[in-house]
Motif scaffolding. Structure first.
Motif, mmCIF file in Angstrom:
data_model
loop_
_atom_site.group_PDB
_atom_site.id
_atom_site.type_symbol
_atom_site.label_atom_id
_atom_site.label_comp_id
_atom_site.label_asym_id
_atom_site.label_seq_id
_atom_site.Cartn_x
_atom_site.Cartn_y
_atom_site.Cartn_z
ATOM 1 N N LEU A 68 0.821 -1.203 0.000
ATOM 2 C CA LEU A 68 0.000 0.000 0.000
ATOM 3 C C LEU A 68 0.859 1.259 0.000
ATOM 4 C CD1 LEU A 68 -2.774 -1.079 2.529
ATOM 5 C CD2 LEU A 68 -2.462 -1.685 0.122
ATOM 6 N N ASP A 69 0.423 2.235 -0.780
ATOM 7 C CA ASP A 69 1.104 3.512 -0.947
ATOM 8 C C ASP A 69 1.250 4.196 0.414
ATOM 9 O OD1 ASP A 69 2.084 5.864 -2.141
ATOM 10 O OD2 ASP A 69 0.501 5.944 -3.630
ATOM 11 N N ALA A 70 2.401 4.552 0.853
ATOM 12 C CA ALA A 70 3.691 4.542 0.214
ATOM 13 C C ALA A 70 4.684 3.628 0.951
ATOM 14 C CB ALA A 70 4.259 5.945 0.146
ATOM 15 N N ARG A 71 4.662 3.638 2.290
ATOM 16 C CA ARG A 71 5.650 2.826 3.002
ATOM 17 C C ARG A 71 5.412 1.336 2.813
ATOM 18 N NH1 ARG A 71 4.956 6.878 7.738
ATOM 19 N NH2 ARG A 71 3.053 5.661 7.786
ATOM 20 N N GLY A 72 4.193 0.943 2.474
ATOM 21 C CA GLY A 72 3.915 -0.450 2.165
ATOM 22 C C GLY A 72 4.671 -0.922 0.937
ATOM 23 N N PHE A 73 5.114 0.039 0.092
ATOM 24 C CA PHE A 73 5.941 -0.334 -1.053
ATOM 25 C C PHE A 73 7.292 -0.868 -0.569
ATOM 26 C CE2 PHE A 73 3.959 3.166 -3.950
ATOM 27 C CZ PHE A 73 2.746 2.532 -3.915
ATOM 28 N N ILE A 74 7.842 -0.220 0.443
ATOM 29 C CA ILE A 74 9.142 -0.642 0.978
ATOM 30 C C ILE A 74 9.014 -2.032 1.606
ATOM 31 C CG2 ILE A 74 10.950 -0.141 2.681
ATOM 32 C CD1 ILE A 74 10.034 2.868 2.415
ATOM 33 N N VAL A 75 8.019 -2.177 2.474
ATOM 34 C CA VAL A 75 7.822 -3.442 3.178
ATOM 35 C C VAL A 75 7.467 -4.546 2.184
ATOM 36 C CG1 VAL A 75 6.518 -4.625 4.988
ATOM 37 C CG2 VAL A 75 7.084 -2.204 5.261
ATOM 38 N N GLY A 76 6.474 -4.289 1.342
ATOM 39 C CA GLY A 76 5.985 -5.311 0.421
ATOM 40 C C GLY A 76 6.997 -5.736 -0.620
ATOM 41 N N ALA A 77 7.692 -4.778 -1.220
ATOM 42 C CA ALA A 77 8.673 -5.126 -2.247
ATOM 43 C C ALA A 77 9.836 -5.914 -1.657
ATOM 44 C CB ALA A 77 9.172 -3.861 -2.949
ATOM 45 N N THR A 78 10.242 -5.574 -0.446
ATOM 46 C CA THR A 78 11.320 -6.314 0.217
ATOM 47 C C THR A 78 10.899 -7.759 0.460
ATOM 48 O OG1 THR A 78 12.076 -4.283 1.288
ATOM 49 C CG2 THR A 78 12.846 -6.355 2.235
ATOM 50 N N VAL A 79 9.687 -7.957 0.950
ATOM 51 C CA VAL A 79 9.172 -9.312 1.202
ATOM 52 C C VAL A 79 9.019 -10.076 -0.108
ATOM 53 C CG1 VAL A 79 7.167 -10.610 2.047
ATOM 54 C CG2 VAL A 79 8.085 -8.704 3.394
ATOM 55 N N ALA A 80 8.459 -9.431 -1.136
ATOM 56 C CA ALA A 80 8.264 -10.093 -2.429
ATOM 57 C C ALA A 80 9.592 -10.547 -3.019
ATOM 58 C CB ALA A 80 7.534 -9.158 -3.399
ATOM 59 N N ALA A 81 10.591 -9.691 -2.954
ATOM 60 C CA ALA A 81 11.903 -10.042 -3.500
ATOM 61 C C ALA A 81 12.495 -11.242 -2.765
ATOM 62 C CB ALA A 81 12.852 -8.847 -3.421
ATOM 63 N N ARG A 82 12.380 -11.257 -1.449
ATOM 64 C CA ARG A 82 12.889 -12.387 -0.674
ATOM 65 C C ARG A 82 12.139 -13.676 -0.983
ATOM 66 N NH1 ARG A 82 15.075 -11.379 4.613
ATOM 67 N NH2 ARG A 82 14.699 -13.577 4.974
ATOM 68 N N ILE A 129 -1.719 -8.899 1.175
ATOM 69 C CA ILE A 129 -1.553 -7.451 1.312
ATOM 70 C C ILE A 129 -0.584 -7.181 2.449
ATOM 71 C CG2 ILE A 129 -2.707 -5.292 1.942
ATOM 72 C CD1 ILE A 129 -5.202 -6.397 0.531
ATOM 73 N N VAL A 130 0.417 -6.336 2.170
ATOM 74 C CA VAL A 130 1.455 -6.007 3.142
ATOM 75 C C VAL A 130 1.527 -4.493 3.277
ATOM 76 C CG1 VAL A 130 3.919 -6.157 3.640
ATOM 77 C CG2 VAL A 130 2.756 -8.099 2.594
ATOM 78 N N ASP A 131 1.602 -4.023 4.519
ATOM 79 C CA ASP A 131 1.745 -2.588 4.761
ATOM 80 C C ASP A 131 2.615 -2.375 5.990
ATOM 81 O OD1 ASP A 131 1.411 0.105 4.193
ATOM 82 O OD2 ASP A 131 -0.642 0.223 4.923
ATOM 83 N N ASP A 132 3.002 -1.129 6.201
ATOM 84 C CA ASP A 132 3.873 -0.817 7.328
ATOM 85 C C ASP A 132 3.121 -0.803 8.645
ATOM 86 O OD1 ASP A 132 2.526 1.588 6.519
ATOM 87 O OD2 ASP A 132 4.009 2.780 7.622
ATOM 88 N N LEU A 133 1.865 -0.271 8.646
ATOM 89 C CA LEU A 133 1.198 -0.037 9.912
ATOM 90 C C LEU A 133 -0.310 -0.260 9.794
ATOM 91 C CD1 LEU A 133 2.136 2.437 12.510
ATOM 92 C CD2 LEU A 133 -0.180 2.698 11.669
ATOM 93 N N LEU A 134 -0.863 -0.951 10.770
ATOM 94 C CA LEU A 134 -2.307 -1.155 10.869
ATOM 95 C C LEU A 134 -2.825 -0.281 11.998
ATOM 96 C CD1 LEU A 134 -5.024 -2.591 10.344
ATOM 97 C CD2 LEU A 134 -4.221 -4.435 11.847
ATOM 98 N N SER A 158 -0.528 -8.644 6.213
ATOM 99 C CA SER A 158 0.648 -8.643 7.093
ATOM 100 C C SER A 158 1.128 -7.216 7.285
ATOM 101 C CB SER A 158 1.780 -9.483 6.488
ATOM 102 O OG SER A 158 1.466 -10.840 6.530
ATOM 103 N N PHE A 159 1.428 -6.871 8.542
ATOM 104 C CA PHE A 159 1.856 -5.519 8.885
ATOM 105 C C PHE A 159 3.138 -5.581 9.704
ATOM 106 C CE2 PHE A 159 -2.719 -5.604 8.496
ATOM 107 C CZ PHE A 159 -2.964 -4.547 7.624
ATOM 108 N N LEU A 160 3.964 -4.560 9.548
ATOM 109 C CA LEU A 160 5.142 -4.443 10.395
ATOM 110 C C LEU A 160 4.710 -4.061 11.811
ATOM 111 C CD1 LEU A 160 8.151 -4.412 10.922
ATOM 112 C CD2 LEU A 160 8.252 -2.123 9.895
#
Length: 191
Positions: A68-82, A129-134, A158-160
């Motif tokens: 989710l825009d925007a910090r979810g891009f950081i969290v989600g892309a990192t998880v997807a790449a791994r 769906i992955v985001d930084d904060l719920l 999933s949330f950080l």
């Protein structure tokens, strides 16, 4: 750490990540405690720990991560790449060229709209769906609705960080359209 690793290891990751989260009182307004996650993102080990902690609870059948825009891009892309799976950004309105699909949702002070590229998800594709904060769950719930409209099979959220006392988890779990999908968070902090 990958799927199904020892719970003690997950607690160690949570502790290390928690040390990198900064609480900023009275920001952006009095009475709010802002959870600054930039320390997690800026620390190479913190970023890897974050991905490991999220991956530990990701369903093995996931095919696509939606961030989710925007910090979810950081969290989600990192998880997807791994995980070696695809990533789809769920953007704020007006950031993607047409054709797009959109979902408008309510905020405390108005409305907002999410968009995804029209063909970003294949029918039946299993999406997390992955985001930084719920917090209240409104944005995540809107993203879930949008992705289901695109034909996704929603596996969960999933949330950080999850802020307690704001009923965000309940909003997602009780969503009749989502079918009771699981909600996971690495850290749970008071709102």
């Amino acid at each position: 750490m990958e799927h199904g690793e020892h719970p003690t290891r997950l607690e160690e990751l949570r502790e290390r990540i928690g040390q990198l989260v900064r609480s900023v009182p009275d920001f952006p307004q009095p009475g709010i405690v802002f959870r600054d996650l930039s320390g997690v993102f800026a620390d190479a080990d913190g970023l890897q720990d974050m991905a490991s902690a999220i991956i530990a609870e990701v369903p093995s059948e996931v095919e696509l991560i939606a961030g989710l825009d925007a910090r979810g891009f950081i969290v989600g892309a990192t998880v997807a790449a791994r995980l070696g799976v695809g990533f789809v950004p769920v953007r704020k309105a007006g950031k993607l060229p047409p054709p797009t699909r959109s979902q408008t949702y309510d905020l405390e002070y108005g409305t907002a709209t999410f968009e995804v590229r029209d063909n970003a998800v294949k029918a039946g594709q299993r999406v997390l769906i992955v985001d930084d904060l719920l917090a209240t769950g409104g944005t995540a719930r809107a993203a879930g609705s949008l992705l289901r409209q695109c034909g996704a099979q929603l596996l969960g959220y999933s949330f950080l960080v999850e802020l307690t006392g704001l009923a965000g988890r309940e909003s997602l779990v009780d969503d009749p359209d989502a079918g009771g999908v699981p909600v996971h968070s690495v850290l749970t902090l008071p709102a």
